[in-house]
Structure formats: structure tokens, C-alpha cells
Design a protein around this motif. Structure first.
Motif, PDB file in Angstrom:
ATOM      1  N   HIS A 345      54.617  21.995  85.586  1.00 41.56           N
ATOM      2  CA  HIS A 345      55.595  21.301  86.422  1.00 41.56           C
ATOM      3  C   HIS A 345      56.469  22.326  87.154  1.00 41.56           C
ATOM      4  N   PRO A 346      56.860  22.038  88.397  1.00 42.38           N
ATOM      5  CA  PRO A 346      57.675  23.031  89.137  1.00 42.38           C
ATOM      6  C   PRO A 346      59.068  23.260  88.561  1.00 42.38           C
ATOM      7  N   ASP A 347      59.574  22.357  87.735  1.00 41.38           N
ATOM      8  CA  ASP A 347      60.917  22.509  87.187  1.00 41.38           C
ATOM      9  C   ASP A 347      60.869  23.184  85.818  1.00 41.38           C
ATOM     10  N   GLU A 348      61.651  24.239  85.644  1.00 44.27           N
ATOM     11  CA  GLU A 348      61.593  24.994  84.385  1.00 44.27           C
ATOM     12  C   GLU A 348      62.077  24.179  83.187  1.00 44.27           C
ATOM     13  N   ARG A 349      62.991  23.231  83.405  1.00 39.90           N
ATOM     14  CA  ARG A 349      63.438  22.387  82.291  1.00 39.90           C
ATOM     15  C   ARG A 349      62.280  21.573  81.733  1.00 39.90           C
ATOM     16  N   ALA A 365      45.413  22.880  67.702  1.00 42.62           N
ATOM     17  CA  ALA A 365      44.201  22.947  68.527  1.00 42.62           C
ATOM     18  C   ALA A 365      44.097  24.290  69.246  1.00 42.62           C
ATOM     19  N   PRO A 366      42.885  24.814  69.401  1.00 48.48           N
ATOM     20  CA  PRO A 366      42.719  26.080  70.127  1.00 48.48           C
ATOM     21  C   PRO A 366      43.270  26.004  71.556  1.00 48.48           C
ATOM     22  N   ARG A 367      43.137  24.827  72.198  1.00 45.08           N
ATOM     23  CA  ARG A 367      43.622  24.717  73.577  1.00 45.08           C
ATOM     24  C   ARG A 367      45.117  24.992  73.663  1.00 45.08           C
ATOM     25  N   CYS A 368      45.869  24.575  72.657  1.00 43.95           N
ATOM     26  CA  CYS A 368      47.313  24.785  72.678  1.00 43.95           C
ATOM     27  C   CYS A 368      47.634  26.272  72.754  1.00 43.95           C
ATOM     28  N   ARG A 369      47.042  27.044  71.880  1.00 39.96           N
ATOM     29  CA  ARG A 369      47.280  28.496  71.891  1.00 39.96           C
ATOM     30  C   ARG A 369      46.839  29.116  73.212  1.00 39.96           C
ATOM     31  N   GLU A 370      45.698  28.681  73.730  1.00 43.48           N
ATOM     32  CA  GLU A 370      45.185  29.232  74.986  1.00 43.48           C
ATOM     33  C   GLU A 370      46.128  28.939  76.147  1.00 43.48           C
ATOM     34  N   GLU A 371      46.652  27.708  76.197  1.00 38.47           N
ATOM     35  CA  GLU A 371      47.540  27.339  77.290  1.00 38.47           C
ATOM     36  C   GLU A 371      48.875  28.098  77.213  1.00 38.47           C
ATOM     37  N   LEU A 372      49.378  28.281  76.007  1.00 38.51           N
ATOM     38  CA  LEU A 372      50.636  29.017  75.871  1.00 38.51           C
ATOM     39  C   LEU A 372      50.449  30.484  76.251  1.00 38.51           C
ATOM     40  N   GLU A 373      49.309  31.055  75.884  1.00 38.49           N
ATOM     41  CA  GLU A 373      49.039  32.443  76.271  1.00 38.49           C
ATOM     42  C   GLU A 373      48.908  32.566  77.790  1.00 38.49           C
ATOM     43  N   ARG A 374      48.275  31.577  78.409  1.00 36.18           N
ATOM     44  CA  ARG A 374      48.169  31.585  79.871  1.00 36.18           C
ATOM     45  C   ARG A 374      49.563  31.532  80.508  1.00 36.18           C
ATOM     46  N   MET A 375      50.410  30.651  79.989  1.00 35.04           N
ATOM     47  CA  MET A 375      51.768  30.546  80.528  1.00 35.04           C
ATOM     48  C   MET A 375      52.546  31.845  80.343  1.00 35.04           C
ATOM     49  N   TRP A 376      52.352  32.480  79.199  1.00 35.60           N
ATOM     50  CA  TRP A 376      53.081  33.725  78.925  1.00 35.60           C
ATOM     51  C   TRP A 376      52.764  34.794  79.975  1.00 35.60           C
ATOM     52  N   ARG A 377      51.522  34.794  80.457  1.00 34.37           N
ATOM     53  CA  ARG A 377      51.112  35.789  81.455  1.00 34.37           C
ATOM     54  C   ARG A 377      51.697  35.505  82.841  1.00 34.37           C
ATOM     55  N   THR A 378      52.016  34.242  83.114  1.00 33.12           N
ATOM     56  CA  THR A 378      52.446  33.887  84.470  1.00 33.12           C
ATOM     57  C   THR A 378      53.900  33.432  84.579  1.00 33.12           C
ATOM     58  N   GLU A 379      54.499  33.000  83.479  1.00 39.28           N
ATOM     59  CA  GLU A 379      55.858  32.457  83.519  1.00 39.28           C
ATOM     60  C   GLU A 379      56.882  33.570  83.777  1.00 39.28           C
ATOM     61  N   ARG A 380      57.843  33.300  84.674  1.00 39.67           N
ATOM     62  CA  ARG A 380      58.823  34.309  85.039  1.00 39.67           C
ATOM     63  C   ARG A 380      60.253  33.934  84.639  1.00 39.67           C
ATOM     64  N   THR A 381      60.498  32.685  84.288  1.00 43.01           N
ATOM     65  CA  THR A 381      61.874  32.293  83.987  1.00 43.01           C
ATOM     66  C   THR A 381      62.221  32.636  82.535  1.00 43.01           C
ATOM     67  N   LYS A 382      63.458  33.100  82.363  1.00 40.18           N
ATOM     68  CA  LYS A 382      63.927  33.505  81.035  1.00 40.18           C
ATOM     69  C   LYS A 382      63.932  32.313  80.075  1.00 40.18           C
ATOM     70  N   VAL A 384      62.030  29.513  79.949  1.00 37.80           N
ATOM     71  CA  VAL A 384      60.721  29.087  79.446  1.00 37.80           C
ATOM     72  C   VAL A 384      60.071  30.184  78.619  1.00 37.80           C
ATOM     73  N   ARG A 385      60.247  31.444  79.005  1.00 42.63           N
ATOM     74  CA  ARG A 385      59.665  32.536  78.211  1.00 42.63           C
ATOM     75  C   ARG A 385      60.276  32.563  76.805  1.00 42.63           C
ATOM     76  N   GLY A 386      61.572  32.230  76.714  1.00 41.83           N
ATOM     77  CA  GLY A 386      62.186  32.170  75.391  1.00 41.83           C
ATOM     78  C   GLY A 386      61.568  31.084  74.526  1.00 41.83           C
ATOM     79  N   VAL A 387      61.326  29.906  75.121  1.00 45.34           N
ATOM     80  CA  VAL A 387      60.687  28.821  74.379  1.00 45.34           C
ATOM     81  C   VAL A 387      59.266  29.206  73.989  1.00 45.34           C
ATOM     82  N   LEU A 388      58.533  29.799  74.931  1.00 45.11           N
ATOM     83  CA  LEU A 388      57.161  30.222  74.643  1.00 45.11           C
ATOM     84  C   LEU A 388      57.116  31.210  73.482  1.00 45.11           C
ATOM     85  N   ALA A 389      58.006  32.210  73.510  1.00 44.38           N
ATOM     86  CA  ALA A 389      58.013  33.223  72.455  1.00 44.38           C
ATOM     87  C   ALA A 389      58.257  32.590  71.091  1.00 44.38           C
ATOM     88  N   GLU A 390      59.217  31.683  71.035  1.00 42.36           N
ATOM     89  CA  GLU A 390      59.537  31.037  69.762  1.00 42.36           C
ATOM     90  C   GLU A 390      58.375  30.194  69.250  1.00 42.36           C
TER      91      GLU A 390
END
Length: 404
Positions: A345-349, A365-382, A384-390
Motif C-alpha cells: 500500500h502507498p501509505d506507510e501506516r 508460512a514460508p510466504r510470510c518470511r519471503e514477503e517480509l524479506e522482500r519488503m526489508w530490501r525495498t522499504e525506506r521508511t523508518k 515500517v522498517r522498525g516494524v519489519l525488524a521486530e
């Protein structure tokens, strides 16, 4: 653009138990695609989702396999297919599932609550079944009629919808079928569908309104007896739910405050467990996730996280509300493709809240981990990256290492 088969290839069909001889759940994706294009495929779905009991179980009837609850959302979506053959075949398969029970092997394998989950999914599809009664093709109208009987027979809105359909029916065969069902309801009042005693849900016919599809996120809101539902404060706050949902749908600067007020109507303040209104609220939250207002979407996703991260409050079980957890879990699981789309989604919230929701519903599910790793590579907002890391640390077992 979404399609009825979104998310089909994300499910581990090959590993699902199918106790019947010669059946293979791995054939379901291709069978559903063939069915969606009005080709063959129904037999493969029926064999894999339903263990054919007439020969294998003797007189014990048809039983469904592990694949049943996973194939259900796709079949419900196909009931709205513009192709009459596809819609009617999907309804026929759903009727088989509505009449069946779990195979004993599922219970032995620890798949407790499967009957409740399957029935919750079938009940969530009721607006689609009633909409079939208004289709131009007689074969689709008859298929919807037959599907509604094991699900909703005995409910006041069911008989009223059939009576209105009979008055408007011009096809002779369908008119006879409607008359037969109405006579059966009158002669056998104890013959009731498993949803007959449940309050009307979103998008269902009520009073003189007649069958209708969902045209707004809040369709059916006033058909539900909110004021009589148990909440933390002795039936006081649930009565405010319609007002609060309307405010949330409108958006604006008070969206966050409205969300917090809504939480008080379905989540027990001390334990965080959910209350009776929860399962009736979830369909509205899911619809609001499709709002054009990003603040509304973010609020709806956070509310779904509140639901997904909890269990029923103990007073619900004491009041006889058995199967509540399974029903809510099934409603949440049925919209998994939506949650994954919200990760982009275009909104970081929204993205941040969607990360939490995906982990809560599909974290194993394996897809969950794969999608989060994909987001980690492309996400730029502080944020969302904080949520991803946690969340990724949590999936990794609480390791303090940097994500991913």
C-alpha cells in the motif's frame, strides 16, 4: 485488479491430507482454473476436498478432508462468476461441503474445530448465495436455492427471500423448485440450516429489503442486533457500534479516536480477549480495508490485528458461544490475499499495520518470511522498517541479530 483465484498458488496443496483412495489435493489449483473457465475440473475438486463417502465410508455419508476449508473461499468467489456453468458448479460443490462432516482422520490428526471453521466460511458467503437468486440464468438461481437450504433453511429471512423469488420467477422448473422448498419449510419446521439461528450478517436480506449484494462497506449494518450483544460493560457499548462504524467509514481527523472507541466494544480491557460482537465486526473491518482513505484502511487493519492477536473472553465460552475462536479464525484466514496486497500500500501506516497482521495470521508460512524479506530490501521508511525488524526477529525466534 483482483480475481476469484488470487492467492491460489500460495497454499501448500501438495501436503494436504486426502484420505480417500486415488485423490490428490495437488490437483486442486488446476481444477479450479479449469472450472473458472467453464472447462472440466469439478470432479478433481470434489474428490480432493470431499472424501467420497458413498463407497468408502458406506452409510456414514461424505466427509471432508484437510483441503476443504482452503478451497472454500475460492468456490464462494466463483459463485459470482459471470459464466453460469462456473457459478452453478461452485454452488453445487459448496452444497456438498455444507452437508458433509470432517473425516475422522482429521480429528485424529489434531485438526480440532474444523467443522466450525468450515461452517464459518460457508456462513460468510451467504450474501453471494442470496445474490444468485437474482441471476438471469435459471440454472444459477436453482444452484443458489439448493445451496441455501442446508445453510439457512428455517431462518425468517430465508423463507421471505424464497417467497419473493417465487413471485418473480418466470422459469417453470425454477418456480417448481422454489415451491418445493417453501412447502418443505412449512411441513418440516424442525429442519433447519446451521446458520438459521444466527443473527443476520453483512449483506444478507432483512425484512422487506430482499436479497442484495454488497454495494457499500456498511451494507447490512442495521440488520445485526448489536444492542443485545455481550460486551465488557453489560451491553452498554455494543449498541454504539453502528454509529462508530459509520464515523470510521467517513474518515477524517477523528479516525484514530473512533478506532479506539471501537476496540472497547469487542475487546475486554483487562485480558485483551474478544467479546461477542467480534465475529460480526470482522466482515466490516475487512471491507473497510478496501477504502480509498488511507487512514480508514490503517485503522481497519489495526482493528483486525486486535482480533487476530487474541482469543475469546472466558465469559463467551461460559455463555455457550462454542466455536467462536474457530469462526473468527476462519473469517480472518479467508482474506489472506488481501493482507499481502496491503504490504504494498502507498501509505506507510497501512504497510506497517499489514506487516503485523500478516505475521499474526500467516506467520508460520514460508510466504510470510519471503514477503517480509522482500519488503526489508525495498522499504525506506523508518516506521515500517522498525516494524519489519521486530516481526522478523520474532519469526526467527527472538534473535537479537539485525534483520533479515
Amino acid at each position: 485488479m483482483t480475481t476469484p483465484l488470487d492467492g491460489l498458488d500460495d497454499l501448500p496443496w501438495e501436503g494436504m491430507r486426502v484420505p480417500g483412495p486415488g485423490h490428490d489435493a495437488g490437483r486442486i489449483p488446476s481444477a479450479l482454473r479449469e472450472m473458472a473457465t467453464a472447462e472440466e475440473g469439478t470432479t478433481d475438486i470434489w474428490g480432493a476436498a470431499l472424501d467420497v463417502g458413498r463407497g468408502y465410508f458406506g452409510d456414514r455419508g461424505d466427509r471432508y478432508s484437510e483441503a476443504a476449508e482452503h478451497v472454500l473461499p475460492f468456490l464462494i468467489a466463483l459463485c459470482a462468476s459471470p459464466t453460469a456453468e462456473t457459478a452453478s458448479e461452485a454452488a453445487d460443490l459448496l452444497r456438498d461441503l455444507a452437508l458433509a462432516e470432517p473425516d475422522e482422520a482429521e480429528t485424529a490428526a489434531g485438526n480440532a474445530g474444523m467443522l466450525e471453521r468450515v461452517r464459518a466460511l460457508l456462513l460468510a458467503g451467504r450474501p453471494a448465495y442470496y445474490a444468485m437468486l437474482e441471476r438471469p440464468e435459471p440454472v444459477v438461481r436453482r444452484a443458489g436455492l439448493e445451496l441455501l437450504h442446508p445453510v439457512d433453511a428455517g431462518a425468517p429471512h430465508h423463507a421471505a427471500a424464497l417467497e419473493r423469488a417465487r413471485r418473480a420467477e418466470t422459469d417453470e422448473e425454477t418456480h417448481r423448485a422454489l415451491g418445493f422448498h417453501l412447502d418443505s419449510l412449512a411441513l418440516n419446521p424442525d429442519e433447519r440450516g446451521f446458520g438459521a439461528d444466527l443473527p443476520l450478517g453483512p449483506g444478507l436480506p432483512g425484512g422487506e429489503a430482499g436479497p442484495r449484494g454488497t454495494t457499500s462497506p456498511l451494507d447490512g449494518l442495521d440488520d445485526i442486533p448489536w444492542a443485545g450483544m455481550r460486551d465488557e460493560y453489560a451491553y452498554e457499548r455494543a449498541a454504539r457500534i453502528p454509529e462508530l462504524l459509520r464515523k470510521l467509514d467517513q474518515g477524517g481527523p477523528d479516525t484514530g479516536a473512533v478506532r479506539r472507541d471501537l476496540e472497547d466494544t469487542f475487546v475486554h480491557g483487562h485480558s485483551g480477549c474478544y467479546l461477542e460482537p467480534t465475529e460480526y465486526l470482522v466482515p466490516f473491518f475487512l471491507r473497510l480495508c478496501r477504502s480509498d482513505d488511507a487512514a480508514v484502511v490503517a485503522a481497519a487493519v489495526v482493528l483486525l490485528c486486535d482480533v487476530a492477536g487474541s482469543d475469546p473472553f472466558h465469559t463467551e465460552l461460559e455463555a455457550g458461544n462454542v466455536g467462536l475462536y474457530e469462526r473468527v479464525e476462519a473469517l480472518l484466514a479467508a482474506e489472506l490475499p488481501l493482507y499481502y496486497r496491503l504490504l504494498d500500500h502507498p501509505d506507510e501506516r497501512v504497510r506497517g499495520a499489514a506487516v503485523e497482521l500478516v505475521v499474526l495470521v500467516d506467520g508460520g508460512a514460508p510466504r510470510c518470511r519471503e514477503e517480509l524479506e522482500r519488503m526489508w530490501r525495498t522499504e525506506r521508511t523508518k516506521r515500517v522498517r522498525g516494524v519489519l525488524a521486530e516481526e522478523m526477529r520474532g519469526l526467527a525466534g527472538g534473535s537479537g541479530a539485525d534483520a533479515p
